[in-house]
Design an enzyme around this catalytic site. Structure first.
Site, short mmCIF file in Angstrom:
data_model
loop_
_atom_site.label_atom_id
_atom_site.label_comp_id
_atom_site.label_asym_id
_atom_site.label_seq_id
_atom_site.Cartn_x
_atom_site.Cartn_y
_atom_site.Cartn_z
CB CYS A 71 45.51 66.34 133.98
SG CYS A 71 46.35 66.76 135.51
CB CYS A 80 40.66 70.48 136.04
SG CYS A 80 41.94 71.51 135.31
CB CYS A 402 34.15 85.55 140.02
SG CYS A 402 34.31 86.21 141.66
#
Ligand code: SAH
Length: 445
Positions: A71, A80, A402
């Site tokens: 990317c 990311c 999470c």
């Protein structure tokens, strides 16, 4: 160590945010874009009391886990963290991270069950919240910042999101619509908020605006309607000077005010303001594991932080009853309709703060056989855990988290109240980012 020093460093571990970490003279040095096993020339950028930040100058020996990042904006955008290493290594790091938290913060030395990794690490997201840059392009925020990194082709998003973003940017440019300026609290366009229901391909587009309406509305609708999967176009009104993306009010401009997905065989209606896990395929595996831990057959299930009711509804067929609690009214409304639409009549949904509702239910003598907790990143309030452990005192608690750090903190409290962490499984809902989901089973001893 001093600022601007250049050192040779061996990277031996990975930080929570995905930075490589090496020790130099006993001091930890955090370096973005490095991987465990790298030996590299590092320039020290920032010196703190007990650690430093550095910048990669030159790789001397690359780690065997390295791959070529695919990317153009990797590490510029805050999305990311792991496009430079193999997915296998990423899963190993994530599993270790959860284990470390449970051990270090929770004081419990129990290794995790094998991580459930993703088959698909590209285009898996079903939601994107893209800030508008002043030139009308959209992008993502840089790490720990509100600087916008323009991105035309996010590899975590489905391609159609990139196309809708480009279309919306063109419209904004053509009609010179003003863009929100955070510092001054002026300008109209804040975020482009996109959702897709992966099982049905239905798409929702929401423009988050600092105002009550948009000019050149018909022109925008005309362009967007070319995307035939679009079932809902709306506005979200957010006039507050805040970094919270969504305001409380939505207006529908076209179609419905929701889209419908199918999750674990249950039809799920999702409104703009309802929470819905961003990776549908992995969420099915997460809920499957949660059900394996909960064994819902003929049980009374209390699903706290239930969102649009998804977890409880996925177990309602087997369960005796499901009671869901959630603070967002739109999500509870979705949950009730979802129960109805799926003919699940053994469900009750309550719109309230989880701690308050749990306390009320306990006072009303409600009996839970299994309590499911799925709180936001900050975890559960102490009082809630006490109500669960000493009030309901169910045989089992299934905790979905999470954030492994707050899960570990809460595990410690459960432990002190007689609930042992029996097993837990990391589930990779967020491939290529540093985030990791965990489902944990506690049993009353
Ligand atoms: N279980 C759902 C949602 C999990 S996300 C799912 O799997 O999709 C956490 C949810 O907790 C969000 O829907 C959020 O709105 C809700 N929430 C946050 N704070 C809360 C509180 N104090 N009381 C009840 N619900 C809360």
């Amino acid at each position: 160590m001093n600022k601007n020093d250049e050192i040779i460093l061996e990277i031996t571990s990975t930080s929570t945010e995905g930075f490589g970490v090496g020790k130099h003279g006993g001091i930890a040095v955090f370096v973005p874009n490095t991987a465990e096993g790298d030996v590299a020339l590092i320039k020290i950028l920032k010196v703190k009391k007990t650690y430093c930040y550095g910048k990669l100058l030159e790789l001397k020996t690359p780690s065997p886990s390295r791959t070529e990042p695919d990317c153009a904006t990797f590490l510029q955008c805050g999305g990311c963290a792991y496009r430079h290493i193999t997915y296998t290594k990423e899963c190993q790091i994530k599993s270790q991270k959860v284990y470390d938290c449970i051990k270090r913060i929770g004081g419990i030395d129990l290794p995790p069950e094998p991580i459930i990794s993703a088959n698909n690490i590209l285009g898996y997201r079903n939601k994107a919240q893209l800030p508008f840059a002043q030139n009308h392009n959209t992008g993502f925020y840089a790490l720990h910042s509100h600087r916008i990194v323009e991105t035309e082709n996010c590899l975590l998003s489905p391609q159609v999101f990139n196309e809708i973003a480009a279309t919306t940017s063109r419209w904004a440019k053509k009609y010179n619509i003003s863009v929100y300026n955070e510092a001054a609290n002026t300008g109209l366009l804040r975020h482009l908020y996109l959702r897709i229901a992966k099982a049905t391909n239905e798409i929702m587009v929401v423009l988050v605006i600092n105002g009550s309406d948009i000019p050149f509305k018909e022109e925008l609708l005309c362009e967007l309607k070319k995307f035939t999967a679009l079932k809902s176009i709306g506005l979200n009104i957010n006039k507050m000077q805040t970094n919270v993306i969504l305001g409380n009010t939505c207006k529908t401009l076209y179609g419905q005010d929701y889209i419908t997905d199918i999750l674990c065989g249950v039809k799920i209606r999702i409104s703009a303001l309802s929470f819905y896990q961003v990776n549908r395929d992995m969420t099915e595996l997460l809920y499957k594991k949660a059900a394996e831990y909960a064994e819902p057959k003929n049980k009374n299930i209390l699903d706290l932080y239930c969102g649009a009711g998804t977890i409880g509804l996925s177990m309602a067929d087997a369960a005796k009853s499901v009671t869901g609690v959630e603070i967002i009214p739109e999500a509870i409304n979705d949950a009730k309709i979802n129960a109805q639409e799926n003919g699940l009549t053994n469900t009750t949904f309550i719109c309230a703060d989880a701690t308050v509702a749990a306390n009320d239910l306990n006072n009303q003598n409600y009996k839970a056989d299994v309590v499911i907790l799925d709180p936001p990143r900050k975890g559960c309030e102490e009082q809630l855990i006490k109500t669960v452990a000493t009030g309901f005192a169910p045989k089992k608690v299934v905790y979905i988290s999470c954030d492994p750090a707050t899960l570990a903190r809460d595990a410690k409290l459960f432990d002190s109240l007689g609930y042992k962490l029996v097993k837990y499984t990391p589930v990779d809902l967020f491939p290529r980012t540093h985030h990791i989901e965990t489902v944990a089973l506690f049993k009353k001893v």
